[in-house]
Design a protein around this motif. Structure first.
Motif, PDB file in Angstrom:
ATOM      1  N   GLU A   3      18.793 135.536 -30.909  1.00 31.80           N
ATOM      2  CA  GLU A   3      19.642 134.346 -30.886  1.00 31.80           C
ATOM      3  C   GLU A   3      20.532 134.376 -29.647  1.00 31.80           C
ATOM      4  O   GLU A   3      21.269 135.334 -29.440  1.00 31.80           O
ATOM      5  CB  GLU A   3      20.505 134.280 -32.138  1.00 31.80           C
ATOM      6  CG  GLU A   3      21.323 133.012 -32.205  1.00 31.80           C
ATOM      7  CD  GLU A   3      22.070 132.863 -33.514  1.00 31.80           C
ATOM      8  OE1 GLU A   3      23.046 132.109 -33.518  1.00 31.80           O
ATOM      9  OE2 GLU A   3      21.684 133.483 -34.503  1.00 31.80           O
TER      10      GLU A   3
ATOM     11  N   THR B  16      23.713 133.023 -27.287  1.00 30.67           N
ATOM     12  CA  THR B  16      24.977 132.283 -27.279  1.00 30.67           C
ATOM     13  C   THR B  16      25.370 132.122 -25.821  1.00 30.67           C
ATOM     14  O   THR B  16      25.110 132.995 -25.004  1.00 30.67           O
ATOM     15  CB  THR B  16      26.108 132.999 -28.046  1.00 30.67           C
ATOM     16  OG1 THR B  16      26.290 134.303 -27.518  1.00 30.67           O
ATOM     17  CG2 THR B  16      25.812 133.090 -29.524  1.00 30.67           C
TER      18      THR B  16
ATOM     19  N   GLU C 166      17.370 140.792 -32.917  1.00 28.77           N
ATOM     20  CA  GLU C 166      16.783 140.099 -34.057  1.00 28.77           C
ATOM     21  C   GLU C 166      17.588 140.385 -35.315  1.00 28.77           C
ATOM     22  O   GLU C 166      18.088 141.495 -35.513  1.00 28.77           O
ATOM     23  CB  GLU C 166      15.337 140.569 -34.259  1.00 28.77           C
ATOM     24  CG  GLU C 166      14.418 140.167 -33.139  1.00 28.77           C
ATOM     25  CD  GLU C 166      13.011 140.693 -33.335  1.00 28.77           C
ATOM     26  OE1 GLU C 166      12.705 141.214 -34.416  1.00 28.77           O
ATOM     27  OE2 GLU C 166      12.231 140.581 -32.389  1.00 28.77           O
TER      28      GLU C 166
ATOM     29  N   LYS D 202      23.352 137.780 -36.545  1.00 28.84           N
ATOM     30  CA  LYS D 202      23.971 136.481 -36.360  1.00 28.84           C
ATOM     31  C   LYS D 202      25.300 136.701 -35.641  1.00 28.84           C
ATOM     32  O   LYS D 202      26.178 137.387 -36.163  1.00 28.84           O
ATOM     33  CB  LYS D 202      24.210 135.800 -37.704  1.00 28.84           C
ATOM     34  CG  LYS D 202      22.943 135.414 -38.411  1.00 28.84           C
ATOM     35  CD  LYS D 202      23.248 134.680 -39.695  1.00 28.84           C
ATOM     36  CE  LYS D 202      21.958 134.300 -40.387  1.00 28.84           C
ATOM     37  NZ  LYS D 202      22.224 133.558 -41.619  1.00 28.84           N
TER      38      LYS D 202
END
Length: 100
Positions: free
Chosen positions: A6, A8, A19, A22
């Motif tokens: 993910e 940012t 992975e 969050k």
């Protein structure tokens, strides 16, 4: 099916998270005790710096801004601050105080 890291983005910098991590739930900050492995200030994700800020404030309750900056520099394993580190810490403080 492989899960993609993910990303940012903060101040035109993109940080990729492992992975199953969050960023909004990230709860640790890494400290390198070895100068050779110490990350450059620009490589510090604001979410991670925000965790250091939270940790310091939870034990201190309240600090003047300059003292908070000094404590975060120390908590992240740096001997002294510079403009790049100050920018990273300010971004982390913003994440902690404004974005949460």
């Amino acid at each position: 099916m492989k899960i993609q890291p993910e990303p940012t983005e903060v101040d035109r910098m993109t940080f990729f998270w492992p992975e199953r991590i969050k960023p909004s739930e990230y709860g640790i900050y890494r400290v390198s005790t070895d100068d050779a492995q110490r990350r450059m200030a620009e490589d510090l994700p604001p979410k991670e710096v925000a965790v250091a800020v939270k940790s310091i404030l939870s034990s201190q309750i309240s600090l003047p801004y300059d003292e908070l900056m000094k404590q975060v520099v120390k908590a992240l394993g740096y001997a002294r601050s510079g403009s790049a580190l100050e920018k990273s810490i300010k971004s982390g403080i913003y994440q902690r105080v404004v974005v949460k």
